[in-house]
Design a protein around this motif. Structure first.
Motif, PDB file in Angstrom:
ATOM      1  N   ILE A 130      21.436  28.662  50.082  1.00  0.00           N
ATOM      2  CA  ILE A 130      20.734  27.728  50.477  1.00  0.00           C
ATOM      3  C   ILE A 130      21.404  26.432  50.831  1.00  0.00           C
ATOM      4  O   ILE A 130      20.966  25.641  51.532  1.00  0.00           O
ATOM      5  N   LEU A 131      22.659  26.180  50.046  1.00  0.00           N
ATOM      6  CA  LEU A 131      23.226  25.009  50.363  1.00  0.00           C
ATOM      7  C   LEU A 131      24.635  25.036  51.207  1.00  0.00           C
ATOM      8  O   LEU A 131      25.254  24.043  51.334  1.00  0.00           O
ATOM      9  N   ASP A 132      24.696  26.114  51.914  1.00  0.00           N
ATOM     10  CA  ASP A 132      25.692  26.376  53.008  1.00  0.00           C
ATOM     11  C   ASP A 132      27.013  25.891  52.207  1.00  0.00           C
ATOM     12  O   ASP A 132      28.087  25.575  52.963  1.00  0.00           O
ATOM     13  N   LEU A 133      27.280  26.653  51.059  1.00  0.00           N
ATOM     14  CA  LEU A 133      28.448  26.750  50.259  1.00  0.00           C
ATOM     15  C   LEU A 133      28.727  25.381  49.606  1.00  0.00           C
ATOM     16  O   LEU A 133      29.964  25.219  49.463  1.00  0.00           O
ATOM     17  N   MET A 153      33.557  21.432  51.030  1.00  0.00           N
ATOM     18  CA  MET A 153      34.220  20.226  51.379  1.00  0.00           C
ATOM     19  C   MET A 153      35.947  20.651  51.258  1.00  0.00           C
ATOM     20  O   MET A 153      36.662  19.869  51.870  1.00  0.00           O
ATOM     21  N   PHE A 154      36.250  21.635  50.732  1.00  0.00           N
ATOM     22  CA  PHE A 154      37.591  22.295  50.817  1.00  0.00           C
ATOM     23  C   PHE A 154      37.822  22.889  52.166  1.00  0.00           C
ATOM     24  O   PHE A 154      37.050  23.759  52.804  1.00  0.00           O
ATOM     25  N   ALA A 198      37.388  29.316  48.183  1.00  0.00           N
ATOM     26  CA  ALA A 198      37.468  30.295  47.277  1.00  0.00           C
ATOM     27  C   ALA A 198      37.483  30.150  45.959  1.00  0.00           C
ATOM     28  O   ALA A 198      36.499  30.558  45.310  1.00  0.00           O
ATOM     29  N   MET A 199      38.660  29.549  45.608  1.00  0.00           N
ATOM     30  CA  MET A 199      38.808  29.228  44.016  1.00  0.00           C
ATOM     31  C   MET A 199      37.836  28.235  43.496  1.00  0.00           C
ATOM     32  O   MET A 199      37.519  28.323  42.521  1.00  0.00           O
ATOM     33  N   ALA A 200      37.600  27.329  44.338  1.00  0.00           N
ATOM     34  CA  ALA A 200      36.539  26.101  44.019  1.00  0.00           C
ATOM     35  C   ALA A 200      35.133  26.663  43.712  1.00  0.00           C
ATOM     36  O   ALA A 200      34.609  26.593  42.800  1.00  0.00           O
ATOM     37  N   ALA A 201      34.888  27.849  44.583  1.00  0.00           N
ATOM     38  CA  ALA A 201      33.680  28.430  44.373  1.00  0.00           C
ATOM     39  C   ALA A 201      33.513  29.318  43.224  1.00  0.00           C
ATOM     40  O   ALA A 201      32.545  29.343  42.484  1.00  0.00           O
ATOM     41  N   PHE A 202      34.765  30.074  42.920  1.00  0.00           N
ATOM     42  CA  PHE A 202      34.810  30.958  41.661  1.00  0.00           C
ATOM     43  C   PHE A 202      34.697  30.287  40.380  1.00  0.00           C
ATOM     44  O   PHE A 202      33.613  30.518  39.684  1.00  0.00           O
ATOM     45  N   PHE A 203      35.473  29.179  40.147  1.00  0.00           N
ATOM     46  CA  PHE A 203      35.476  28.439  39.111  1.00  0.00           C
ATOM     47  C   PHE A 203      34.456  27.470  39.098  1.00  0.00           C
ATOM     48  O   PHE A 203      33.579  27.163  38.044  1.00  0.00           O
TER      49      PHE A 203
END
Length: 380
Positions: free
Chosen positions: A222-225, A230-231, A238-243
């Motif tokens: 719902i937040l469009d990632l 922003m990356f 990918a790394m920002a999302a995982f951590f």
């Protein structure tokens, strides 16, 4: 044949099968199918008072959880490869059969195969069913985050296409799930361990990790990632999302725990639950996740016509508000009065993880596998 007759036949042939509905009607119809299907399954296999078989909470839970993970494998890691080429409802039926086969086969191999060697997975007292089911807690994130938040990275950047991309994602998900399970879950059940030798207690591990899952699905659905979008590079996102999910999930765990202790759960129930209260962010989180999935898959992720920030804020308020309200209604009425689950204290009871994951399973099968077969949303 006249030109008008030919045109009529072409239009008739092109008209999709199913009940033609507007956006609101389409969402309500999906909700009705999901609730009805889940209730029928509950009455036949689960209901602890009037069910035909009364497989509550085990062994039903282990097979239910693994069926959900199988949907992640088929629908998200592998992108419905091989199934999407089949016409409906055949494609949905074949995918569902494959899901049920995986959902039963894997836990049975763990419980009745490996369980003969490891008491933690023994069939005795359904201990193995619990141990096998908890693999899915880690795997839902380990496999799922690779498919969506990470967009298949690094395999997509390497140029892999389905089915090789899906196979590579499955190997990545297996590695992440294995590490997470060995670190967080297994030491709480192994015969060689002790309470002072684990990273965190089992209730805390479940509650904390489901908070991570709740953050993950909130951002991706719902937040469009956002904020990871922003990356600029896929690797960075990918790394920002995982951590980032882990960091934000840790904060959310303490917020949900405070909300549950001080607002949503009666004081006498908190006292009776005791240290297991640390698990309850998962019980609330699973309701929020159910609403997130329904909103994104059945409601068109509305609103979409406001500015990006306003869209995200509105979706967040709606989905989280409905999720929390659903938790309250379930715990104070539906679980005990309709599903016949046990009371914790008078006027408050139930185990959301079983019922709501059944809702999630039926939702994903009907919408992802069958494409809401029989329901057609009118184009705006």
């Amino acid at each position: 044949m006249s030109n008008s007759a030919e045109a009529t036949n072409v239009v008739s042939a092109a008209k999709p099968f199913g009940l033609q509905l507007g956006a609101v009607g389409y969402a309500i119809a999906n909700l009705a199918v999901i609730q009805f299907g889940s209730f029928v399954v509950w009455r036949i296999f689960v209901d602890p008072q009037v069910g035909m078989f009364k497989f509550y909470p085990q062994p039903f839970g282990a097979y239910l959880f693994w069926a959900i993970l199988a949907i992640v494998f088929i629908g998200f890691n592998c992108g419905m490869y091989g199934f999407s080429s089949l016409s409906q409802p055949i494609g949905g039926i074949v995918a569902t059969v494959a899901t049920l086969v995986i959902g039963f086969a894997v836990p049975m191999l763990l419980i009745f195969g490996y369980g003969a060697l490891d008491p933690a997975f023994s069939a005795k007292g359904y201990a193995g069913h619990g141990a096998a089911g908890l693999i899915v807690l880690i795997g839902f994130y380990g496999f799922g985050v690779v498919a969506n938040s990470m967009d298949g990275w690094p395999w997509t950047d390497a140029g892999l296409k389905q089915p090789m991309s899906g196979i590579a994602q499955l190997f990545t998900g297996f590695f992440l799930t294995f590490i997470g399970y060995i670190v967080l879950i297994y030491p709480n059940m192994a015969s060689w361990t002790a309470p002072d030798r684990v990273m965190m207690s089992l209730p805390t591990a479940i509650g904390w990790f489901y908070s991570v899952i709740t953050v993950w699905l909130t951002t991706v659905l719902i937040l469009d990632l956002w904020p990871y979008s922003m990356f600029r590079t896929r690797a960075g996102r990918a790394m920002a999302a995982f951590f980032g999910n882990i960091i934000l999930g840790t904060g959310l765990y303490f917020i949900l725990l405070a909300l549950l202790k001080n607002v949503l759960i009666p004081a006498d129930a908190v006292a009776k639950i005791g240290p297991a209260i640390n698990l309850w962010p998962a019980q609330l989180g699973v309701w929020i996740v159910n609403v997130l999935l329904f909103w994104a898959l059945c409601c068109g992720n509305t609103p979409t016509t406001l500015g990006p920030a306003a869209n995200r804020a509105a979706r967040f308020v709606i989905t989280w508000g409905v999720g929390i309200a659903a938790f309250v209604v379930y715990m104070k009425w539906f679980a005990v009065s309709v599903l016949h689950e046990a009371e914790i204290v008078p006027g408050f009871g139930g185990d959301p993880l079983t019922w709501v994951d059944l809702l999630n399973l039926v939702l994903l099968i009907f919408v992802v596998y069958f494409g809401s077969y029989g329901l057609v949303k009118k184009s705006s």
